[in-house]
Design an enzyme around this catalytic site. Structure first.
Site: not given
Length: 664
Positions: A321, A357
């Protein structure tokens, strides 16, 4: 070794702090309610505080306390009244719960031991004898929230609904196999805490992107701890399905200066979190703090956490993330940053899938295409361009072709020969696939922030009156567009990702930031799912599996092999698109013909019609071959019917005809 490690004669505890003056080990009774002992740990020359306690065994509850300078304005938060969770804890005795006393200043809030989960001394199971599955290039990455995915599934026993254990149930595995899932990507299952503004609103974090420590599994998702995860992984592996964990190493739930002190902040905030020169927290994540991945001890912790899940749970990979944080140094993002280099070169992680990401909200935070070659990357350019095309925006035909072919404009910048794209049209963050075709604006009122949260630009459209009109025409338009989005996703080259439930029309009623909706808004409605749309997705999965050219990551060049180009971009007459046609902002259709598109050696044709009228098309013919049109989710079309309906995708495969010219 850091953490708590049991041996025959007792337990050794060890924690690192570069700034603490004293650290104590707090031992608790079997219920975790009463502190039975507080023992001071001793520091060695490497700032590791350790203590061996004879007679203790696995199952002992414990916490840590640290003392030193207290100057929050300089990033120093030492307070022995704050019970701290060991960053290396692999099991805790309950979930985190926000309480304002956890953020009280030193001398004001009292002992926080009653408010903080206790870590268990836990011996992990023996290392897994892994047979790495990798990620089949034609396989689908299936992103799911464990609780939302199984909470309402009628075939799952009630006592395991909403838990990791449910992932191993035959009904779940059967669905995944029909969808052609190569690996499930589990949204965070590591123990997290609610953001402090949620409890007063009667809400709680449902996504898990607010961790406290990096190894302890959330007790509400996996009451059986690491063993429960391992059992689910084993069941999925037995079906040929890999497991990817979505992990958050960019921030923690200790948040900003008003947040709770739970673990790393109380142990050594200046090391674990990035600070400006004046001592204030850097906020490249938008959550109040940013983990400092340039620090060697942070790198050690991250690597140890990943190795832990590979060795003891057998997972196949990780999604990171806000991964730009992992590559941040004092000079900004660096693709060769020590943390990224360590992840790419670690021998334990050598056969795992790594997915970035590739953005955060800090300076220079958008880094799509710039991660090292070991990393696949979430491709939001794919999402936006595909949505814009099907919405009907002008001048998107070239973008459509580029995304279908693997996004060479993004991933070929440094001479790479293969794409690292993870194509997706919807994810947990943003509109669902069905909502993309039903709402032109977000509707996040339920989040309690007056609809200010979440992205404002979703490249979505409403296809009629918002709010779920009963008008049959509008409903059909929405399903039609959902099918079109699914078809272009499944028929794109490179890795693809689908958010759970999008294959059967899940809706969040326009909420594009449902992180705090642990309720029917996000729980998948298995009984009410669109089974026709689901069957269409299953059929697309079968076509993709039978067409290895779609999973091929090599960039297309238009070059010929034995007289057949690896790709041809054609108009409806079956001839190459002209420059004028490419540049025509009103053109809404094209044909992509891929060489060796089927296992029999024939080509694969993908015909995209984004216009509002049907289009008749032709395909180029070869001697001794014929074209057969496929009809996902229904009967194959008659050979004479070569019309592509408005706003839809047609698929045809080339097969040997046994002599003579082929059809069409």
């Amino acid at each position: 070794m850091l953490g708590a490690h049991a041996a025959a004669d007792g337990v050794r505890f060890a924690v690192w702090s570069g700034a603490a003056e004293r650290i104590w080990l707090s031992l608790f009774d079997k219920k975790g309610m009463r502190e039975t002992d507080r023992l001071e740990m001793r520091s060695d020359g490497d700032r590791i505080f350790s203590l061996s306690v004879a007679g203790l065994k696995a199952g002992q509850r414990y916490g840590l306390r640290a003392d030193g300078a207290y100057a929050p304005e300089r990033g120093l938060w030492f307070d022995p009244d704050k019970l701290l969770v060991d960053p290396y804890a692999i099991e805790i005795d309950g979930p985190y719960a926000y309480d304002a006393r956890l953020g009280a200043r030193r001398g004001e809030g009292g002992d926080t031991a009653p408010l903080v989960p206790k870590a268990f001394v836990a011996s992990p199971p023996p290392p897994v004898r892994r047979k790495p599955l990798g990620l089949a290039p034609d396989g689908l990455i299936y992103e799911l929230n464990v609780r939302a995915f199984t909470k309402l599934h009628p075939a799952i026993p009630e006592d395991i609904r909403g838990t990791v254990a449910a992932l191993g149930h035959p009904a779940i595995i059967d669905h995944l196999l029909k969808l052609g899932v190569g690996a499930v990507e589990l949204m965070p299952i590591i123990a997290w805490i609610d953001e402090r503004h949620l409890p007063p609103l009667g809400l709680r974090n449902a996504w898990g992107y607010n961790p406290v420590s990096f190894m302890a599994i959330e007790p509400r998702l996996a009451p059986g701890g690491l063993a429960e995860l391992r059992a689910a992984v084993d069941a999925l592996h037995a079906a040929g399905i890999g497991v990817i964990l979505d992990l958050v190493f960019n921030h923690t739930g200790e948040s900003d200066v008003f947040g709770p002190t739970l673990s790393m902040r109380g142990i050594d905030a200046r090391t674990y979190y990035r600070h400006d020169g004046d001592g204030s927290l850097v906020n490249d994540t938008g959550t109040g703090n940013t983990v400092d991945c340039s620090q060697p001890m942070v790198q050690r912790l991250v690597l140890d956490a990943l190795r832990h899940f590979v060795r003891h749970a057998g997972v196949d990979g990780f999604r990171f993330d806000l991964a730009t944080v992992l590559g941040r140094t004092e000079h900004g993002f660096d693709p060769q940053a020590p943390m990224l280099a360590a992840l790419a070169s670690d021998p334990v992680l050598a056969d795992t899938v790594l997915i970035a990401e590739p953005w955060d909200i800090g300076p220079g935070g958008y880094q799509l295409g710039n991660f090292p070659g070991r990393f696949l990357e979430w491709n939001d350019r794919y999402r936006d361009d595909m949505r814009r095309f099907w919405r009907g925006d002008a001048s998107t035909l070239g973008a459509l072709a580029t995304r279908l072919a693997g996004s060479s404009d993004v991933f070929r910048r440094n001479g790479e020969r293969v794409t690292r794209t993870v194509n997706f049209v919807a994810a947990h963050d943003g509109m669902t696939l069905a909502d993309t075709c039903a709402f032109s604006e977000k509707h996040n009122e339920a989040n309690g922030e007056d609809n200010r949260d979440g992205h404002n630009e979703n490249f979505s459209w409403n296809n009629g009156v918002e709010g779920g009109s009963d008008d049959a025409v509008i409903a059909e338009r929405r399903v039609r567009d959902a099918r079109a989005l699914l078809a272009t996703l499944f028929l794109s080259r490179g890795a693809i990702m689908l958010s759970a439930g999008d294959e059967f029309g899940r809706t969040q009623r326009g909420n594009n930031n449902a992180y705090a909706q642990d309720n029917e808004l996000t729980w998948l409605d298995w009984r009410g799912r669109d089974v026709a749309l689901e069957a269409y997705a299953f059929a697309l999965a079968a076509i993709r599996k039978a067409s290895p050219v779609l999973g091929d990551a090599a960039f297309l060049a238009g070059e010929t092999d034995g007289g057949v180009a690896d790709v041809a971009w054609l108009d409806e007459a079956g001839v190459p698109l002209s420059v004028e046609q490419w540049e025509d902002p009103g053109r809404r259709h094209l044909t992509m013909v891929l060489a060796s598109g089927t296992r029999s050696g024939g080509r694969l044709a993908v015909v995209v019609n984004g216009g509002d009228e049907g289009v008749s098309f032709r395909l180029p013919l070869r001697d001794e071959f014929r074209w057969r049109r496929l009809q996902p989710g229904g009967q194959e079309r008659a050979e004479a019917d070569w019309t592509v309906a408005a706003r839809s995708v047609a698929i045809a495969v080339e097969e040997t005809s046994g002599g003579g010219k082929g059809s069409r």
